[in-house]
Design a protein around this motif. Sequence first.
Motif, PDB file in Angstrom:
ATOM      1  N   LEU A 105       0.781  -1.183  -0.020  1.00  0.00           N
ATOM      2  CA  LEU A 105      -0.053   0.121   0.173  1.00  0.00           C
ATOM      3  C   LEU A 105       0.891   1.260   0.015  1.00  0.00           C
ATOM      4  CD1 LEU A 105      -2.981  -0.591   2.540  1.00  0.00           C
ATOM      5  CD2 LEU A 105      -3.212  -0.195  -0.069  1.00  0.00           C
ATOM      6  N   ILE A 106       2.085   1.160   0.888  1.00  0.00           N
ATOM      7  CA  ILE A 106       2.899   2.492   0.881  1.00  0.00           C
ATOM      8  C   ILE A 106       3.346   2.497  -0.367  1.00  0.00           C
ATOM      9  CG2 ILE A 106       4.912   3.278   2.050  1.00  0.00           C
ATOM     10  CD1 ILE A 106       4.084   1.965   4.536  1.00  0.00           C
ATOM     11  N   TYR A 107       4.033   1.437  -0.926  1.00  0.00           N
ATOM     12  CA  TYR A 107       4.512   1.411  -2.521  1.00  0.00           C
ATOM     13  C   TYR A 107       3.484   2.290  -3.389  1.00  0.00           C
ATOM     14  CZ  TYR A 107       6.770   0.239  -6.883  1.00  0.00           C
ATOM     15  OH  TYR A 107       7.123   0.079  -7.976  1.00  0.00           O
ATOM     16  N   ALA A 108       2.161   1.848  -3.250  1.00  0.00           N
ATOM     17  CA  ALA A 108       1.284   2.119  -4.193  1.00  0.00           C
ATOM     18  C   ALA A 108       0.995   3.694  -4.228  1.00  0.00           C
ATOM     19  CB  ALA A 108      -0.054   1.439  -3.904  1.00  0.00           C
ATOM     20  N   ILE A 109       1.040   4.186  -2.813  1.00  0.00           N
ATOM     21  CA  ILE A 109       0.636   5.499  -2.578  1.00  0.00           C
ATOM     22  C   ILE A 109       2.078   6.368  -3.098  1.00  0.00           C
ATOM     23  CG2 ILE A 109       0.675   7.175  -0.779  1.00  0.00           C
ATOM     24  CD1 ILE A 109      -1.435   5.761   0.397  1.00  0.00           C
ATOM     25  N   LEU A 110       3.343   5.790  -2.719  1.00  0.00           N
ATOM     26  CA  LEU A 110       4.397   6.655  -3.249  1.00  0.00           C
ATOM     27  C   LEU A 110       4.524   6.748  -4.782  1.00  0.00           C
ATOM     28  CD1 LEU A 110       7.297   5.337  -0.813  1.00  0.00           C
ATOM     29  CD2 LEU A 110       6.097   7.661  -1.275  1.00  0.00           C
ATOM     30  N   SER A 111       3.990   5.476  -5.428  1.00  0.00           N
ATOM     31  CA  SER A 111       4.215   5.601  -7.116  1.00  0.00           C
ATOM     32  C   SER A 111       2.877   6.209  -7.566  1.00  0.00           C
ATOM     33  CB  SER A 111       4.567   4.321  -7.417  1.00  0.00           C
ATOM     34  OG  SER A 111       3.313   3.463  -7.050  1.00  0.00           O
ATOM     35  N   ALA A 112       1.999   6.624  -6.735  1.00  0.00           N
ATOM     36  CA  ALA A 112       0.844   7.201  -7.504  1.00  0.00           C
ATOM     37  C   ALA A 112       1.059   8.555  -8.001  1.00  0.00           C
ATOM     38  CB  ALA A 112      -0.327   7.058  -6.503  1.00  0.00           C
ATOM     39  N   GLY A 113       2.056   9.296  -7.244  1.00  0.00           N
ATOM     40  CA  GLY A 113       2.149  10.529  -7.576  1.00  0.00           C
ATOM     41  C   GLY A 113       1.064  11.574  -7.293  1.00  0.00           C
ATOM     42  N   LYS A 114       0.950  12.569  -8.141  1.00  0.00           N
ATOM     43  CA  LYS A 114      -0.042  13.812  -7.715  1.00  0.00           C
ATOM     44  C   LYS A 114      -1.527  13.295  -8.071  1.00  0.00           C
ATOM     45  CE  LYS A 114       0.863  17.931  -6.598  1.00  0.00           C
ATOM     46  NZ  LYS A 114       0.694  18.182  -5.192  1.00  0.00           N
ATOM     47  N   ALA A 115      -2.479  13.642  -7.230  1.00  0.00           N
ATOM     48  CA  ALA A 115      -3.864  13.506  -7.647  1.00  0.00           C
ATOM     49  C   ALA A 115      -4.198  14.261  -8.746  1.00  0.00           C
ATOM     50  CB  ALA A 115      -4.736  14.098  -6.391  1.00  0.00           C
ATOM     51  N   PRO A 116      -4.801  13.788  -9.785  1.00  0.00           N
ATOM     52  CA  PRO A 116      -4.917  14.399 -11.253  1.00  0.00           C
ATOM     53  C   PRO A 116      -5.847  15.326 -11.138  1.00  0.00           C
ATOM     54  CG  PRO A 116      -5.762  11.994 -11.062  1.00  0.00           C
ATOM     55  CD  PRO A 116      -5.151  12.214  -9.657  1.00  0.00           C
ATOM     56  N   PRO A 117      -7.100  15.487 -10.977  1.00  0.00           N
ATOM     57  CA  PRO A 117      -7.935  16.790 -11.067  1.00  0.00           C
ATOM     58  C   PRO A 117      -7.675  17.617  -9.648  1.00  0.00           C
ATOM     59  CG  PRO A 117      -9.363  14.977 -10.720  1.00  0.00           C
ATOM     60  CD  PRO A 117      -8.152  14.537 -10.500  1.00  0.00           C
ATOM     61  N   ASP A 118      -7.354  18.776  -9.990  1.00  0.00           N
ATOM     62  CA  ASP A 118      -7.326  19.703  -8.673  1.00  0.00           C
ATOM     63  C   ASP A 118      -8.684  20.196  -8.243  1.00  0.00           C
ATOM     64  OD1 ASP A 118      -4.774  22.310  -7.726  1.00  0.00           O
ATOM     65  OD2 ASP A 118      -5.953  20.744  -6.408  1.00  0.00           O
ATOM     66  N   LEU A 119      -9.000  19.372  -7.430  1.00  0.00           N
ATOM     67  CA  LEU A 119     -10.686  19.783  -7.049  1.00  0.00           C
ATOM     68  C   LEU A 119     -10.700  20.957  -6.148  1.00  0.00           C
ATOM     69  CD1 LEU A 119     -11.954  16.095  -6.375  1.00  0.00           C
ATOM     70  CD2 LEU A 119     -12.666  17.792  -7.958  1.00  0.00           C
ATOM     71  N   ALA A 120      -9.551  21.181  -5.629  1.00  0.00           N
ATOM     72  CA  ALA A 120      -9.472  22.178  -4.469  1.00  0.00           C
ATOM     73  C   ALA A 120      -9.741  23.745  -5.182  1.00  0.00           C
ATOM     74  CB  ALA A 120      -8.192  22.224  -3.766  1.00  0.00           C
ATOM     75  N   ALA A 121      -8.960  23.888  -6.316  1.00  0.00           N
ATOM     76  CA  ALA A 121      -9.299  24.878  -7.199  1.00  0.00           C
ATOM     77  C   ALA A 121     -10.929  24.998  -7.800  1.00  0.00           C
ATOM     78  CB  ALA A 121      -8.236  24.797  -8.463  1.00  0.00           C
ATOM     79  N   GLN A 122     -11.263  24.008  -8.047  1.00  0.00           N
ATOM     80  CA  GLN A 122     -12.488  23.902  -8.686  1.00  0.00           C
ATOM     81  C   GLN A 122     -13.563  24.502  -7.397  1.00  0.00           C
ATOM     82  OE1 GLN A 122     -14.450  20.518 -10.692  1.00  0.00           O
ATOM     83  NE2 GLN A 122     -12.438  20.122 -11.685  1.00  0.00           N
ATOM     84  N   VAL A 123     -13.290  23.913  -6.200  1.00  0.00           N
ATOM     85  CA  VAL A 123     -14.153  24.478  -5.280  1.00  0.00           C
ATOM     86  C   VAL A 123     -14.126  25.754  -4.978  1.00  0.00           C
ATOM     87  CG1 VAL A 123     -14.688  23.902  -2.820  1.00  0.00           C
ATOM     88  CG2 VAL A 123     -14.484  22.054  -4.372  1.00  0.00           C
ATOM     89  N   ALA A 124     -12.846  26.199  -4.822  1.00  0.00           N
ATOM     90  CA  ALA A 124     -12.630  27.741  -4.552  1.00  0.00           C
ATOM     91  C   ALA A 124     -13.162  28.655  -5.807  1.00  0.00           C
ATOM     92  CB  ALA A 124     -11.074  27.904  -4.471  1.00  0.00           C
ATOM     93  N   GLU A 125     -13.132  28.071  -6.909  1.00  0.00           N
ATOM     94  CA  GLU A 125     -13.760  28.860  -7.993  1.00  0.00           C
ATOM     95  C   GLU A 125     -15.315  29.290  -7.864  1.00  0.00           C
ATOM     96  OE1 GLU A 125     -14.093  27.984 -12.701  1.00  0.00           O
ATOM     97  OE2 GLU A 125     -12.386  27.342 -11.597  1.00  0.00           O
ATOM     98  N   LYS A 126     -15.877  27.995  -7.470  1.00  0.00           N
ATOM     99  CA  LYS A 126     -17.307  28.091  -7.571  1.00  0.00           C
ATOM    100  C   LYS A 126     -17.911  28.571  -6.039  1.00  0.00           C
ATOM    101  CE  LYS A 126     -18.120  26.297 -11.495  1.00  0.00           C
ATOM    102  NZ  LYS A 126     -18.554  26.891 -12.615  1.00  0.00           N
TER     103      LYS A 126
END
Lengths: 92, 98, 251
Positions: free
Chosen positions: C36-57
């Motif tokens: 699981l730790i390996y999976a999270i390390l290799s997953a990298g960035k979360a793709p769509p930046d939802l935070a920006a969308q929420v801040a926008e709306k």
Amino acid sequence: MIIESMMDTLLAGGVILLACLSLSARQVFTSIVLYVCLGLLATLIWVRLNAWDVAIAEAAIGAGLTGALLLAAWRQLCFEPSDQTRESNGVS
Amino acid sequence: MSQEMLYCAAGIALFGIGMFGVIVATHIIRKLIAVNIMGIAVFMVLLATARHGAVTDPIPHAMVLTGIVVAVAGTALCLWLALQIRLLGRGTKGEPPR
Amino acid sequence: MFLKLEFKENQATSGELSTTTRVLLAIAIVALGTSLIYAILSAGKAPPDLAAQVAEKLDLSGVGNPVTAVLLNFRSYDTLLEVAVLLVVAVAIMPPRLSSSAGKRFLFVNDTHNPHVPDPILLNLLKWLVPLAILLGGYLLWTGAYSPGGAFQAAAVIAGAGVALSLGGRHKFAWEISGVRLASSLGLLVFVTVAATNAFITGTTLQYPIDHASTLILLVETFTTVSIATILLLLFAQLKSLADPPGEMHQ
């Protein structure tokens, strides 16, 4: 910066330690109390992770109410009915 | 090691401990505590991945908030069922029902 | 492993696993954790930046706190279902209704059944603590619109006040009365009514019109708070008094 990362390490280590202690405690009562402590420590971690809403909810529900529920159920489960009628209030 | 990675790793370790506890523990309350610890672990991983440097993603926070309330309701339901079994069946292993 | 459960303390434990099984289990779980730790390390960035969308709306949601905006506007379907889940649990645990409880009040002073002398220090503390906790709940509910807080936190604090009150030993709640049923289903009812009215007027179920969004959110939050507080308190009270001597509580 170094103090912050030290604090994070301590909190993470403390949570893991408390989880181990809580699950390996000899008495169920000790387990419950250690679980409540774990919830309070988790609250501090949520604050460190900038999740204030979650921290408030965890402090009130995760640590407070879950602990109360577990203690109430523990009192009903682990004592005989004769004990229960004698001490009919307070979670001993 | 960044803060997010530290809490992700701690969350996964906590999840493992909780899982071990769920399987190994025999007392019902201890099993429930282990399930709750697994819940805290999942919340920790979610909230740790919600941080992208300075900005914080509010959607995992909302999910965790929902999760906490549902977790306490589930715990209460399990405890209540355990109490019912104990009160109605009176003992579990071979003890004759009263 | 799950078939032989212990309910009492210090029972003979025939459900325990052997040491070999435990070691194998520990190895399996460590392997799972490492992967699981390996999976999270290799997953990298979360793709769509939802935070920006929420801040926008955020301006369209009617509230200033992004978490409240997500909970009660952008993803209010989740919250609706969560209130429904809580109601299901409450229905499962709810005590049967008694015909004798017709004119009873919800909270009453319990003089007769309690064999203990209530702790005077605790009672005096409760006199201050309970109103303060209810005030804090109201504050959290109101302030949830633009800073940390909201319906769940408020409900939890109010339920905590109720737990303290019922542990004080002097007060009792009458859970058999029909008002409890109304209070615990009110949140879902108001939520569904708002959604249905909204669907009728604007055509979308839970997408509030921008002008009335903050009013609608506050309305839904207030009734949800009442419901959740009642349900949480009901859960505790039922667990606490399930095996009390008959006469006090129906069981």
